[in-house]
Scaffold this motif. Structure first.
Motif, PDB file in Angstrom:
ATOM      1  N   LEU A 270      38.875  24.011  32.108  1.00  0.00           N
ATOM      2  CA  LEU A 270      39.478  23.624  33.383  1.00  0.00           C
ATOM      3  C   LEU A 270      38.414  23.141  34.372  1.00  0.00           C
ATOM      4  N   ALA A 271      37.241  23.786  34.355  1.00  0.00           N
ATOM      5  CA  ALA A 271      36.144  23.358  35.229  1.00  0.00           C
ATOM      6  C   ALA A 271      35.696  21.944  34.867  1.00  0.00           C
ATOM      7  N   LEU A 272      35.698  21.647  33.580  1.00  0.00           N
ATOM      8  CA  LEU A 272      35.307  20.315  33.119  1.00  0.00           C
ATOM      9  C   LEU A 272      36.290  19.249  33.600  1.00  0.00           C
ATOM     10  N   LYS A 273      37.526  19.659  33.858  1.00  0.00           N
ATOM     11  CA  LYS A 273      38.557  18.731  34.326  1.00  0.00           C
ATOM     12  C   LYS A 273      38.694  18.722  35.843  1.00  0.00           C
ATOM     13  N   GLY A 274      37.786  19.397  36.545  1.00  0.00           N
ATOM     14  CA  GLY A 274      37.774  19.308  37.990  1.00  0.00           C
ATOM     15  C   GLY A 274      38.121  20.573  38.736  1.00  0.00           C
ATOM     16  N   LEU A 275      38.356  21.679  38.029  1.00  0.00           N
ATOM     17  CA  LEU A 275      38.650  22.939  38.714  1.00  0.00           C
ATOM     18  C   LEU A 275      37.396  23.426  39.438  1.00  0.00           C
ATOM     19  N   SER A 276      37.566  23.894  40.671  1.00  0.00           N
ATOM     20  CA  SER A 276      36.415  24.349  41.454  1.00  0.00           C
ATOM     21  C   SER A 276      35.801  25.606  40.856  1.00  0.00           C
ATOM     22  N   PRO A 277      34.502  25.834  41.054  1.00  0.00           N
ATOM     23  CA  PRO A 277      33.856  27.047  40.533  1.00  0.00           C
ATOM     24  C   PRO A 277      34.523  28.329  41.026  1.00  0.00           C
ATOM     25  N   GLY A 278      34.953  28.336  42.301  1.00  0.00           N
ATOM     26  CA  GLY A 278      35.596  29.519  42.851  1.00  0.00           C
ATOM     27  C   GLY A 278      36.906  29.829  42.171  1.00  0.00           C
ATOM     28  N   ALA A 279      37.700  28.789  41.888  1.00  0.00           N
ATOM     29  CA  ALA A 279      38.970  28.986  41.191  1.00  0.00           C
ATOM     30  C   ALA A 279      38.727  29.478  39.761  1.00  0.00           C
ATOM     31  N   ALA A 280      37.672  28.977  39.133  1.00  0.00           N
ATOM     32  CA  ALA A 280      37.317  29.446  37.789  1.00  0.00           C
ATOM     33  C   ALA A 280      36.956  30.931  37.823  1.00  0.00           C
ATOM     34  N   LEU A 281      36.207  31.339  38.852  1.00  0.00           N
ATOM     35  CA  LEU A 281      35.829  32.747  38.969  1.00  0.00           C
ATOM     36  C   LEU A 281      37.055  33.624  39.207  1.00  0.00           C
ATOM     37  N   VAL A 282      38.005  33.153  40.006  1.00  0.00           N
ATOM     38  CA  VAL A 282      39.245  33.912  40.233  1.00  0.00           C
ATOM     39  C   VAL A 282      39.932  34.187  38.899  1.00  0.00           C
ATOM     40  N   PHE A 283      40.017  33.186  38.044  1.00  0.00           N
ATOM     41  CA  PHE A 283      40.649  33.363  36.737  1.00  0.00           C
ATOM     42  C   PHE A 283      39.847  34.326  35.867  1.00  0.00           C
ATOM     43  N   LEU A 284      38.518  34.225  35.923  1.00  0.00           N
ATOM     44  CA  LEU A 284      37.657  35.088  35.112  1.00  0.00           C
ATOM     45  C   LEU A 284      37.727  36.549  35.550  1.00  0.00           C
ATOM     46  N   LEU A 285      37.994  36.790  36.836  1.00  0.00           N
ATOM     47  CA  LEU A 285      38.069  38.160  37.352  1.00  0.00           C
ATOM     48  C   LEU A 285      39.466  38.752  37.198  1.00  0.00           C
ATOM     49  N   ALA A 286      40.472  38.011  37.661  1.00  0.00           N
ATOM     50  CA  ALA A 286      41.830  38.560  37.705  1.00  0.00           C
ATOM     51  C   ALA A 286      42.501  38.584  36.336  1.00  0.00           C
ATOM     52  N   GLY A 287      42.215  37.601  35.487  1.00  0.00           N
ATOM     53  CA  GLY A 287      42.859  37.543  34.176  1.00  0.00           C
ATOM     54  C   GLY A 287      42.578  38.755  33.302  1.00  0.00           C
ATOM     55  N   PRO A 288      41.291  39.086  33.061  1.00  0.00           N
ATOM     56  CA  PRO A 288      40.988  40.229  32.183  1.00  0.00           C
ATOM     57  C   PRO A 288      41.344  41.586  32.775  1.00  0.00           C
ATOM     58  N   ALA A 289      41.318  41.732  34.100  1.00  0.00           N
ATOM     59  CA  ALA A 289      41.505  43.052  34.712  1.00  0.00           C
ATOM     60  C   ALA A 289      42.956  43.407  34.961  1.00  0.00           C
ATOM     61  N   THR A 290      43.837  42.423  34.929  1.00  0.00           N
ATOM     62  CA  THR A 290      45.244  42.693  35.224  1.00  0.00           C
ATOM     63  C   THR A 290      46.144  42.076  34.167  1.00  0.00           C
ATOM     64  N   ASN A 291      47.198  42.752  33.854  1.00  0.00           N
ATOM     65  CA  ASN A 291      48.317  42.164  33.125  1.00  0.00           C
ATOM     66  C   ASN A 291      49.519  43.075  33.305  1.00  0.00           C
ATOM     67  N   ALA A 292      50.696  42.503  33.183  1.00  0.00           N
ATOM     68  CA  ALA A 292      51.927  43.231  33.495  1.00  0.00           C
ATOM     69  C   ALA A 292      52.105  44.457  32.614  1.00  0.00           C
ATOM     70  N   ALA A 293      51.675  44.367  31.359  1.00  0.00           N
ATOM     71  CA  ALA A 293      51.906  45.471  30.422  1.00  0.00           C
ATOM     72  C   ALA A 293      51.084  46.708  30.759  1.00  0.00           C
ATOM     73  N   SER A 294      49.820  46.502  31.126  1.00  0.00           N
ATOM     74  CA  SER A 294      48.942  47.655  31.351  1.00  0.00           C
ATOM     75  C   SER A 294      49.076  48.254  32.748  1.00  0.00           C
ATOM     76  N   PHE A 295      49.659  47.511  33.699  1.00  0.00           N
ATOM     77  CA  PHE A 295      49.745  48.017  35.063  1.00  0.00           C
ATOM     78  C   PHE A 295      50.569  49.300  35.148  1.00  0.00           C
ATOM     79  N   THR A 296      51.667  49.361  34.386  1.00  0.00           N
ATOM     80  CA  THR A 296      52.500  50.569  34.408  1.00  0.00           C
ATOM     81  C   THR A 296      51.735  51.781  33.887  1.00  0.00           C
ATOM     82  N   VAL A 297      50.853  51.554  32.929  1.00  0.00           N
ATOM     83  CA  VAL A 297      50.056  52.650  32.384  1.00  0.00           C
ATOM     84  C   VAL A 297      49.019  53.101  33.405  1.00  0.00           C
ATOM     85  N   VAL A 298      48.433  52.144  34.118  1.00  0.00           N
ATOM     86  CA  VAL A 298      47.470  52.472  35.172  1.00  0.00           C
ATOM     87  C   VAL A 298      48.154  53.285  36.271  1.00  0.00           C
ATOM     88  N   ALA A 299      49.392  52.916  36.603  1.00  0.00           N
ATOM     89  CA  ALA A 299      50.141  53.637  37.633  1.00  0.00           C
ATOM     90  C   ALA A 299      50.381  55.087  37.236  1.00  0.00           C
TER      91      ALA A 299
END
Length: 382
Positions: A270-299
């Motif tokens: 996505l960065a190669l296609k014009g995505l900003s570095p900050g947006a890439a970092l948002v995906f790299l941080l939020a994607g691995p740390a959150t998902n709908a399935a594991s949130f209920t277990v964390v709760a």
């Protein structure tokens, strides 16, 4: 149609060539961590209830290559052995957001700046979340008691359910549905130096690679599709480089299950296609740390209040750090796209090709053998 498929295969192969040596190196380091940094060491350093435990938990989680569901049983064990909710929260965030394998692949597919920013951002987010959770507990008069054995979860990300493994002293790691590092430990740890090395490498290039490797190949193929189908500069021309791309990446990342290693080729494409570095970092941080399935277990592990602090901190810190990252790149006149393009020009040597073939073999051969044995067992049962 044939032309499109050919381009997707070519782009995917290019991504694989770039990343293969680095991911193999990352798994080698992961094997050393497994051999010499056991769960006992981690537990001993996180049980004092002090704020320093949060910093130690965040730091210890950075190099460990666990996904957002694989970290659940490890975090549950930390709570059982005396870690505070704050320290557990920090471990839950810094561990899946980065790891030695994903750091190595970040250098291969993105650039040195992002290679540094990613683990630093993960550490910062984990510390903030841990402190907020502990303050919330103290403010509400909670003593953060130890969780009972019945809440030592084994989370299956394919089926989205939990199991009580408090009485399973010897777990089997043969279940391919178990995500990386699901808390499976050997019944007896080897005592010799070479024995520890062997045990660590078997774990890293065995169970861990089988799980993360499958998701990584998925990420490589998805990156190949982006590379083949999205015109250069398309994202930048249509979304710009402001706050909107950060929000879009956040909206895509939060419910999505993607491990840190698999998210990297997607962000690079996505960065190669014009995505900003900050947006890439948002995906790299939020994607691995959150998902709908594991949130209920964390709760259930931390309580609803702490779980929402956990999720909210990831969201706010990801956006804030994404904006800061954009500022760093633009103020220094850096271009993540130029680095990605230049890195792609030097990967056609024999070393990269052998590494790519070796990596695919290490992932595919055990999977194939497992499928054959499974089909053979099914045939015999009938």
């Amino acid at each position: 149609m044939i032309d499109i498929l050919t381009r997707i295969v070519f782009e995917s192969w290019e991504v694989l060539l770039q990343s293969a040596p680095f991911i193999l190196f990352g798994f080698f380091i992961a094997g050393l961590l497994k051999a010499f940094v056991g769960p006992e060491f981690i537990s001993k350093n996180l049980g004092s209830g002090k704020t320093s435990d949060i910093f130690k938990a965040s730091l210890l989680g950075v190099p460990i290559p666990l996904c957002s569901c694989g970290v659940i049983p490890a975090a549950a064990q930390l709570r059982q052995q005396g870690a505070s909710k704050g320290a557990t929260t920090s471990f839950l965030i810094s561990t899946p957001e980065t790891g030695v394998d994903s750091i190595a692949v970040t250098y291969a597919l993105l650039d040195p700046i992002m290679t540094i920013l990613r683990p630093v951002a993960a550490f910062f987010t984990a510390v903030i979340a841990g402190i907020m959770v502990d303050r919330g507990e103290k403010k509400n008069g909670h003593t953060s008691p130890l969780i009972p054995d019945a809440i030592l979860f084994q989370h299956d990300h394919n089926h989205g359910h939990t199991h009580d493994h408090s009485h399973d002293k010897e777990q089997s790691c043969s279940d391919s549905s178990c995500c990386s590092g699901c808390g499976c430990e050997e019944s007896e740890a080897p005592s010799t130096f070479m024995g520890k090395i062997s045990n660590g490498m078997k774990y890293s290039f065995g169970n861990l690679l089988q799980d993360i490797g499958t998701w990584f190949i998925f990420g490589v193929i998805l990156a190949g599709m982006f590379g083949a189908l999205i015109p250069d500069g398309f994202i930048e021309r249509n979304l710009g480089d402001g706050f909107l791309p950060l929000l879009i990446m956040l909206a895509a990342a939060v419910p999505l299950y993607v491990c840190a290693t698999a998210s990297t080729p997607i962000a690079a494409a996505l960065a190669l296609k014009g995505l900003s570095p900050g947006a890439a970092l948002v995906f790299l941080l939020a994607g691995p740390a959150t998902n709908a399935a594991s949130f209920t277990v964390v709760a259930k592990l931390l309580g609803k209040r702490s779980a929402f602090i956990y999720l909210g901190t990831i969201i706010v810190c990801s956006l804030a750090l994404g904006m800061l990252t954009n500022w760093v790149y633009y103020s220094l006149g850096l271009s993540i796209t130029d680095w990605v393009q230049s890195g792609a020009e030097d990967v056609h040597g024999l070393f990269y090709t052998i590494s790519a073939i070796l990596l695919v073999g290490l992932i595919a051969v055990p999977k194939t053998i497992s499928i054959i044995k499974g089909n053979s067992g099914s045939a015999h049962s009938h």
